[in-house]
Design an enzyme around this catalytic site. Structure first.
Site, PDB file in Angstrom:
ATOM      1  N   LYS A  49       7.349  -2.339   3.705  1.00 45.67           N
ATOM      2  CA  LYS A  49       7.616  -1.353   4.342  1.00 45.67           C
ATOM      3  C   LYS A  49       6.269  -1.009   4.563  1.00 45.67           C
ATOM      4  O   LYS A  49       5.147  -1.275   4.035  1.00 45.67           O
ATOM      5  CB  LYS A  49       8.464   0.250   4.397  1.00 45.67           C
ATOM      6  CG  LYS A  49      10.078   0.366   3.722  1.00 45.67           C
ATOM      7  CD  LYS A  49      10.305   0.207   5.491  1.00 45.67           C
ATOM      8  CE  LYS A  49      12.134  -0.055   5.414  1.00 45.67           C
ATOM      9  NZ  LYS A  49      11.955  -1.943   5.019  1.00 45.67           N
ATOM     10  N   ASP A  50       5.261  -0.448   5.676  1.00 45.51           N
ATOM     11  CA  ASP A  50       4.522  -0.619   5.554  1.00 45.51           C
ATOM     12  C   ASP A  50       3.405   0.264   5.965  1.00 45.51           C
ATOM     13  O   ASP A  50       3.923   1.662   5.000  1.00 45.51           O
ATOM     14  CB  ASP A  50       4.851   0.558   7.386  1.00 45.51           C
ATOM     15  CG  ASP A  50       3.223  -0.329   8.328  1.00 45.51           C
ATOM     16  OD1 ASP A  50       2.350   0.602   7.947  1.00 45.51           O
ATOM     17  OD2 ASP A  50       3.339  -1.170   9.652  1.00 45.51           O
ATOM     18  N   LYS A  51       2.598  -0.182   5.397  1.00 47.03           N
ATOM     19  CA  LYS A  51       1.764   1.050   4.406  1.00 47.03           C
ATOM     20  C   LYS A  51       1.105   2.766   5.647  1.00 47.03           C
ATOM     21  O   LYS A  51       0.891   3.618   4.160  1.00 47.03           O
ATOM     22  CB  LYS A  51       0.312   0.320   3.715  1.00 47.03           C
ATOM     23  CG  LYS A  51      -0.514   0.965   3.541  1.00 47.03           C
ATOM     24  CD  LYS A  51      -1.944   0.237   2.585  1.00 47.03           C
ATOM     25  CE  LYS A  51      -3.078   0.682   1.957  1.00 47.03           C
ATOM     26  NZ  LYS A  51      -3.743   0.263   1.730  1.00 47.03           N
ATOM     27  N   HIS A  52       0.678   2.183   6.320  1.00 48.90           N
ATOM     28  CA  HIS A  52       0.535   3.469   7.532  1.00 48.90           C
ATOM     29  C   HIS A  52       1.384   4.173   7.793  1.00 48.90           C
ATOM     30  O   HIS A  52       1.369   4.054   9.387  1.00 48.90           O
ATOM     31  CB  HIS A  52      -0.973   2.739   8.542  1.00 48.90           C
ATOM     32  CG  HIS A  52      -1.660   1.439   8.087  1.00 48.90           C
ATOM     33  ND1 HIS A  52      -2.863   2.159   6.686  1.00 48.90           N
ATOM     34  CD2 HIS A  52      -1.781   0.826   7.836  1.00 48.90           C
ATOM     35  CE1 HIS A  52      -3.983   0.980   6.593  1.00 48.90           C
ATOM     36  NE2 HIS A  52      -2.995   0.496   7.002  1.00 48.90           N
TER      37      HIS A  52
END
Length: 368
Positions: A86-89
């Protein structure tokens, strides 16, 4: 005609937008404005030797989150299970698993960027790909009244038609050139010992080739919106009569003879033989075209589709696959906050698909 042809051919361009509309808005990929939540593939049993955690994280990668939990309970990261990265940001909610014998140790776990929302027993370790899809919540800013109406219109089109399924920029690294090293590895011009790093980089090159093929097919779709079948054949250097029956198809994404199709949202592969019949099934969302991730043991396109695919079907010592080229956007909800000029949007996508594809179509621009 040559000038018109060149307007559609820009190097390394992801051809995206099917409508003659451009929207301006601000989107920040941050936990405040971007939430991703996994949709599990199945219900968890409530019993078994594994513990499934529903975890919310922000401003950290899935790997970093797994490391934080595994270090706390004292196990190796590889002993934990997860369905996807999943996306860090973003604010992300996902499911992970670990041996249930560590349940008591987890009671003392605290982390400023991680919160365990729920836990349940299950019979099996979660494996990569064990999810139906992801649900996204996105806040678009600086959306004034006229832009709101345009977004409503494009969103209506997306709901009816779907979007192209490009790999997102995050697949290609910060500088966007992971695929270059992947190509060098495949050609034997670069040596890397770590197996996972090698597989990741070579996978990035497969993704690059897929995006290139999809851009070519989007070029075909866009040309058929403006020109006749005969003119499009000439522009794309295709044999005379090879696009017969394409322009009349009801879908924006036009099928051609020999395309590989896949039952949607999952199912077996087969080649198009009856264009008119398969176009109707595509319109009803029963099937969808599947692009090539080149490699071994992969079903290939035939006929006209095979001709278009050939430049992107490089030989490599990797397992290949087919990936949906066109996906449906479901569970769409929208809310306009006029006093803040915010356009709040929710939608669901199949696993492995990127929210950026929806944003690109909403924005009405093509991205490098």
């Amino acid at each position: 005609m040559l000038q018109q042809r060149n307007t559609y051919r820009k190097k390394n361009m992801k051809l995206i937008y099917p409508l003659n509309v451009k929207n301006e808005f601000v989107f920040n990929s941050s936990p405040r404005d971007f939430t991703v939540e996994e949709i599990p593939l199945y219900e968890f049993t409530g019993e078994g030797e594994h513990l499934v955690l529903k975890v919310r994280k922000k401003e950290m990668t899935t790997w970093e989150m797994l490391d934080a939990i595994s270090n706390h309970v004292g196990i190796r990261r590889r002993d934990m299970g997860y369905a996807g990265l999943k996306d860090k940001h973003a604010m992300t909610i996902q499911y992970i698993s670990l041996p249930a014998k560590f349940e008591e140790k987890l009671e003392a776990f605290t982390h400023e960027k991680i919160k365990i929302l729920e836990s349940v027993r299950h019979n099996n370790k979660i494996r990569v790909g064990h999810l139906k899809g992801n649900r996204f919540s996105i806040r678009l800013k600086k959306v004034l009244g006229v832009q709101k109406d345009k977004l409503d219109s494009v969103l209506k089109w997306i709901k009816a038609n779907g979007v192209p399924n490009y790999f997102g920029n995050q697949r290609f690294g910060t500088d966007g050139n992971n695929w270059v090293d992947g190509k060098k590895l495949i050609e034997g011009k670069l040596k890397i010992r770590d197996r996972k790093t090698k597989e990741f980089l070579m996978g990035a090159y497969q993704s690059y080739l897929f995006n290139g093929w999809l851009s070519k097919r989007m070029e075909l779709n866009l040309l058929l919106e403006k020109f006749s079948e005969a003119d499009t054949e000439q522009l794309l250097d295709l044999p005379e009569g090879s696009l017969k029956g394409t322009k009349a198809q009801p879908n924006f994404f036009k099928l051609v003879e020999g395309d590989v199709m896949m039952h949607y949202p999952y199912g077996r592969l087969f080649n198009v033989e009856d264009l008119e019949e398969e176009a109707k099934r595509f319109e009803s969302k029963d099937i969808a075209p599947a692009g090539l991730l080149p490699g071994r043991r992969t079903k290939r396109s035939e006929g006209v589709a095979g001709m278009i695919e050939a430049p992107f079907a490089e030989e490599m010592n990797l397992n290949g696959a087919r990936r949906y080229a066109w996906i449906q956007v479901t569970e769409i909800k929208k809310n306009y906050v006029e006093e803040k000029a915010h356009y709040e949007l929710e939608f669901a996508l199949p696993k492995g698909s990127y929210a950026t594809n929806v944003l690109d179509v909403l924005r009405g621009t093509n991205s490098d």
